[in-house]
Motif scaffolding. Structure first.
Motif, PDB file in Angstrom:
ATOM      1  N   ASP A  25      24.600  10.663 -43.753  1.00 14.57           N
ATOM      2  CA  ASP A  25      25.873  10.014 -44.064  1.00 14.57           C
ATOM      3  C   ASP A  25      26.456   9.290 -42.858  1.00 14.57           C
ATOM      4  O   ASP A  25      27.042   8.220 -42.995  1.00 14.57           O
ATOM      5  CB  ASP A  25      26.874  11.038 -44.590  1.00 14.57           C
ATOM      6  CG  ASP A  25      26.600  11.443 -46.022  1.00 14.57           C
ATOM      7  OD1 ASP A  25      25.805  10.755 -46.695  1.00 14.57           O
ATOM      8  OD2 ASP A  25      27.174  12.449 -46.472  1.00 14.57           O
ATOM      9  N   GLN A  28      24.483   6.072 -42.371  1.00 13.06           N
ATOM     10  CA  GLN A  28      24.837   5.115 -43.425  1.00 13.06           C
ATOM     11  C   GLN A  28      26.211   4.512 -43.184  1.00 13.06           C
ATOM     12  O   GLN A  28      26.393   3.295 -43.340  1.00 13.06           O
ATOM     13  CB  GLN A  28      24.843   5.811 -44.788  1.00 13.06           C
ATOM     14  CG  GLN A  28      23.497   5.995 -45.410  1.00 13.06           C
ATOM     15  CD  GLN A  28      23.636   6.653 -46.771  1.00 13.06           C
ATOM     16  OE1 GLN A  28      24.120   7.769 -46.871  1.00 13.06           O
ATOM     17  NE2 GLN A  28      23.208   5.953 -47.789  1.00 13.06           N
ATOM     18  N   GLU A  29      27.164   5.346 -42.824  1.00 15.12           N
ATOM     19  CA  GLU A  29      28.544   4.883 -42.685  1.00 15.12           C
ATOM     20  C   GLU A  29      28.724   3.960 -41.489  1.00 15.12           C
ATOM     21  O   GLU A  29      29.384   2.929 -41.581  1.00 15.12           O
ATOM     22  CB  GLU A  29      29.469   6.095 -42.560  1.00 15.12           C
ATOM     23  CG  GLU A  29      30.920   5.759 -42.383  1.00 15.12           C
ATOM     24  CD  GLU A  29      31.575   5.234 -43.650  1.00 15.12           C
ATOM     25  OE1 GLU A  29      32.599   4.536 -43.528  1.00 15.12           O
ATOM     26  OE2 GLU A  29      31.060   5.506 -44.749  1.00 15.12           O
ATOM     27  N   TRP A  30      28.149   4.313 -40.340  1.00 16.05           N
ATOM     28  CA  TRP A  30      28.427   3.566 -39.120  1.00 16.05           C
ATOM     29  C   TRP A  30      27.503   2.386 -38.902  1.00 16.05           C
ATOM     30  O   TRP A  30      27.923   1.378 -38.364  1.00 16.05           O
ATOM     31  CB  TRP A  30      28.373   4.492 -37.913  1.00 16.05           C
ATOM     32  CG  TRP A  30      29.435   5.536 -37.965  1.00 16.05           C
ATOM     33  CD1 TRP A  30      30.741   5.353 -38.322  1.00 16.05           C
ATOM     34  CD2 TRP A  30      29.293   6.912 -37.676  1.00 16.05           C
ATOM     35  NE1 TRP A  30      31.422   6.526 -38.277  1.00 16.05           N
ATOM     36  CE2 TRP A  30      30.559   7.518 -37.878  1.00 16.05           C
ATOM     37  CE3 TRP A  30      28.232   7.715 -37.282  1.00 16.05           C
ATOM     38  CZ2 TRP A  30      30.778   8.861 -37.690  1.00 16.05           C
ATOM     39  CZ3 TRP A  30      28.462   9.050 -37.088  1.00 16.05           C
ATOM     40  CH2 TRP A  30      29.723   9.615 -37.286  1.00 16.05           C
ATOM     41  N   TRP A  31      26.245   2.522 -39.256  1.00 16.19           N
ATOM     42  CA  TRP A  31      25.303   1.440 -38.982  1.00 16.19           C
ATOM     43  C   TRP A  31      24.860   0.700 -40.234  1.00 16.19           C
ATOM     44  O   TRP A  31      24.074  -0.233 -40.151  1.00 16.19           O
ATOM     45  CB  TRP A  31      24.074   1.963 -38.234  1.00 16.19           C
ATOM     46  CG  TRP A  31      24.411   2.405 -36.845  1.00 16.19           C
ATOM     47  CD1 TRP A  31      25.495   2.051 -36.106  1.00 16.19           C
ATOM     48  CD2 TRP A  31      23.657   3.292 -36.024  1.00 16.19           C
ATOM     49  NE1 TRP A  31      25.467   2.667 -34.880  1.00 16.19           N
ATOM     50  CE2 TRP A  31      24.345   3.434 -34.805  1.00 16.19           C
ATOM     51  CE3 TRP A  31      22.463   3.976 -36.200  1.00 16.19           C
ATOM     52  CZ2 TRP A  31      23.880   4.217 -33.774  1.00 16.19           C
ATOM     53  CZ3 TRP A  31      22.012   4.770 -35.166  1.00 16.19           C
ATOM     54  CH2 TRP A  31      22.715   4.881 -33.975  1.00 16.19           C
ATOM     55  N   GLY A  32      25.298   1.132 -41.401  1.00 14.66           N
ATOM     56  CA  GLY A  32      24.954   0.457 -42.638  1.00 14.66           C
ATOM     57  C   GLY A  32      23.488   0.568 -43.014  1.00 14.66           C
ATOM     58  O   GLY A  32      22.962  -0.287 -43.722  1.00 14.66           O
ATOM     59  N   ILE A  33      22.834   1.614 -42.542  1.00 15.83           N
ATOM     60  CA  ILE A  33      21.415   1.823 -42.850  1.00 15.83           C
ATOM     61  C   ILE A  33      21.297   2.314 -44.289  1.00 15.83           C
ATOM     62  O   ILE A  33      22.099   3.147 -44.720  1.00 15.83           O
ATOM     63  CB  ILE A  33      20.809   2.848 -41.862  1.00 15.83           C
ATOM     64  CG1 ILE A  33      20.854   2.290 -40.441  1.00 15.83           C
ATOM     65  CG2 ILE A  33      19.393   3.218 -42.247  1.00 15.83           C
ATOM     66  CD1 ILE A  33      20.413   3.287 -39.390  1.00 15.83           C
ATOM     67  N   PRO A  34      20.336   1.821 -45.056  1.00 19.05           N
ATOM     68  CA  PRO A  34      20.146   2.346 -46.423  1.00 19.05           C
ATOM     69  C   PRO A  34      19.881   3.854 -46.399  1.00 19.05           C
ATOM     70  O   PRO A  34      19.369   4.404 -45.417  1.00 19.05           O
ATOM     71  CB  PRO A  34      18.922   1.590 -46.937  1.00 19.05           C
ATOM     72  CG  PRO A  34      18.793   0.399 -46.057  1.00 19.05           C
ATOM     73  CD  PRO A  34      19.400   0.754 -44.742  1.00 19.05           C
ATOM     74  N   ALA A  38      17.921   6.157 -43.594  1.00 13.87           N
ATOM     75  CA  ALA A  38      18.699   7.115 -42.796  1.00 13.87           C
ATOM     76  C   ALA A  38      18.114   8.514 -42.934  1.00 13.87           C
ATOM     77  O   ALA A  38      18.053   9.269 -41.956  1.00 13.87           O
ATOM     78  CB  ALA A  38      20.153   7.097 -43.236  1.00 13.87           C
TER      79      ALA A  38
END
Length: 108
Positions: A25, A28-34, A38
């Motif tokens: 999470d 996903q939240e900070w780097w926008g990785i799928p 992640a």
């Protein structure tokens, strides 16, 4: 296999799954990785990354639990750094017992 070992294995497995979800999470939240990427990064980093990468991912999981999941800092610390907290508690307990032993020797 002793019952205690089975219970510890199940507990550590569940703890590691929640830690991995926290890391996922955070990435996903900070780097926008799928989400799938992640998960792969978190899993491979925890399994094969060694102590430095594991510590960095633990910090990611700590801040993700605080900021993404809105947990208190102490709850996030218990999730991501249980061994450090356990070691500090044991050190404090050892100090208390050592103090009591020193006081008993002085009195005798």
């Amino acid at each position: 296999m002793p019952v205690v070992a089975i219970i510890m294995f199940i507990g550590m497995f569940c703890l590691n799954i929640v830690q991995l979800m926290s890391i996922q999470d955070g990435l996903q939240e900070w780097w926008g990785i799928p989400g799938w990427l992640a998960f792969v990064i978190g899993f491979l980093g925890l399994v094969y990354g060694g102590p430095i990468i594991g510590l960095l991912l633990g910090v990611v999981g700590f801040f993700a639990a605080m900021n993404v999941w809105d947990w208190a800092w102490w709850q996030a610390a218990l999730l991501c750094f249980p061994a450090v907290i356990f070691a500090v508690a044991l050190t404090m307990l050892d100090g208390v017992f050592s103090l009591g032993s020193a006081m008993r020797r002085k009195r005798l």
